[in-house]
Design a protein around this motif. Structure first.
Motif, PDB file in Angstrom:
ATOM      1  N   ALA A  94      53.774  44.252  47.830  1.00 53.35           N
ATOM      2  CA  ALA A  94      53.364  43.493  48.874  1.00 53.35           C
ATOM      3  C   ALA A  94      53.173  44.010  50.490  1.00 53.35           C
ATOM      4  N   GLU A  95      54.295  45.063  50.917  1.00 56.22           N
ATOM      5  CA  GLU A  95      54.076  45.540  51.934  1.00 56.22           C
ATOM      6  C   GLU A  95      52.677  46.384  52.153  1.00 56.22           C
ATOM      7  N   ALA A  97      49.839  45.852  50.654  1.00 58.67           N
ATOM      8  CA  ALA A  97      48.889  44.892  50.910  1.00 58.67           C
ATOM      9  C   ALA A  97      48.625  44.311  52.188  1.00 58.67           C
ATOM     10  N   ALA A  98      50.131  44.225  52.775  1.00 60.74           N
ATOM     11  CA  ALA A  98      49.761  43.516  54.177  1.00 60.74           C
ATOM     12  C   ALA A  98      49.357  44.560  55.068  1.00 60.74           C
ATOM     13  N   ALA A  99      49.901  45.780  54.871  1.00 62.77           N
ATOM     14  CA  ALA A  99      49.268  47.033  55.783  1.00 62.77           C
ATOM     15  C   ALA A  99      47.883  47.195  55.449  1.00 62.77           C
ATOM     16  N   ASP A 101      45.548  45.067  54.724  1.00 63.71           N
ATOM     17  CA  ASP A 101      45.176  43.756  55.520  1.00 63.71           C
ATOM     18  C   ASP A 101      44.849  43.918  56.946  1.00 63.71           C
ATOM     19  N   GLN A 102      46.085  44.590  57.673  1.00 66.26           N
ATOM     20  CA  GLN A 102      46.260  44.833  58.991  1.00 66.26           C
ATOM     21  C   GLN A 102      45.175  45.858  59.431  1.00 66.26           C
ATOM     22  N   GLU A 105      41.815  44.254  59.108  1.00 67.42           N
ATOM     23  CA  GLU A 105      41.679  43.233  60.500  1.00 67.42           C
ATOM     24  C   GLU A 105      41.457  44.066  61.600  1.00 67.42           C
TER      25      GLU A 105
END
Length: 273
Positions: A94-95, A97-99, A101-102, A105
């Motif tokens: 999850a971390e 994937a979040a990184a 995405d950032q 972006e």
């Protein structure tokens, strides 16, 4: 009394420069390898460029080896983490994937926005919108600042009888500029708090406020001495403001374009228990 402008959070959004990952140039020596993966001088330089100024000021002969050892440590830790299959853990996934995405972006924002805030682009905008055009209106004013409305009204009564504004300012004003007769020089509307600016810009040269003006600093009696159009700022003076304006607009446009390409459904949250 000068208006205080907060720093724009949008300026922190892009992280421009952190995403510009180019292929190493031909003359880019390999300083170390970790399990065969090279660490180039360009990677050291890019890492140092993101350090605080006090650290970047260290001599290269001291700083480069420290950064290199830190990068070796980091790669060794990642290799060990992969050996232990930590990337398969749900929380770690999850971390990651979040990184990711950032990074994506910021990469999109950088791609869309960076060309619009280049020096060349800003100079073209300056020539189109500012150069050769009259600047904003300014007034030359002075004021008398006192703690209460009653005191301000007494000062206005003295002015109505012909008293010298400068002499009254020197005698009664609590403002630091009282010694100069309350003179504020020329200023633009945005330079002062709204209530003060509104009163000052409503006056004609040679007139003063007939009723006290209240701000968070106290009660003011304001006299306008002259009005003028400020000269157009130079590019150097306008560049930072133009960049912030374009940056904000470009980010909003990029977000709007992205939002237009997706379907958004807002769900009703469950009732509170």
């Amino acid at each position: 009394m000068r208006a205080r402008l907060g720093a724009s959070a949008l300026l922190l959004l892009l992280g421009l420069g952190r995403l510009a990952i180019a292929a190493p140039p031909a003359a880019d020596p390999v300083l170390a390898t970790v399990n065969g993966t090279p660490i180039h001088q360009s990677a050291i330089d890019a890492t140092i460029a993101r350090l605080p100024p006090n650290l970047r000021a260290m001599p290269a002969a001291q700083l480069d080896p420290l950064v290199l050892q830190r990068m070796i440590d980091a790669k060794a830790l990642v290799i060990e983490a992969r050996k232990e299959k930590l990337a398969d853990q749900p929380a770690v996934k999850a971390e990651i994937a979040a990184a990711t995405d950032q990074v994506l972006e910021n990469a999109l924002l950088t791609k869309e926005v960076k060309p619009q805030i280049s020096t060349a682009a800003l100079k073209a905008l300056y020539q189109k919108t500012i150069a050769g055009k009259p600047g904003p209106e300014e007034v030359h004013a002075r004021h008398i600042l006192v703690p209460t409305k009653a005191e301000a009204e007494k000062i206005i009564a003295k002015l109505n009888k012909g008293a010298s504004f400068s002499a009254l300012a020197k005698k009664y004003s609590k403002d630091p500029g009282a010694a100069d007769g309350g003179d504020l020089g020329f200023f633009k509307k945005g330079d002062m708090v709204p209530a003060f600016s509104a009163a000052a810009f409503a006056l004609k040269p040679g007139t003063y406020t007939k009723t006290p003006v209240h701000t968070q600093f106290g009660w003011h009696v304001i006299q306008v001495l002259a009005r003028r159009r400020a000269p157009a700022p130079t590019f150097a003076e306008a560049e930072a403001g133009l960049r912030q304006k374009v940056l904000r607009s470009a980010i909003q446009q990029t977000i709007a374009k992205a939002r237009a390409g997706v379907t958004v459904k807002l769900m009703t949250p469950p009732p509170a228990k």
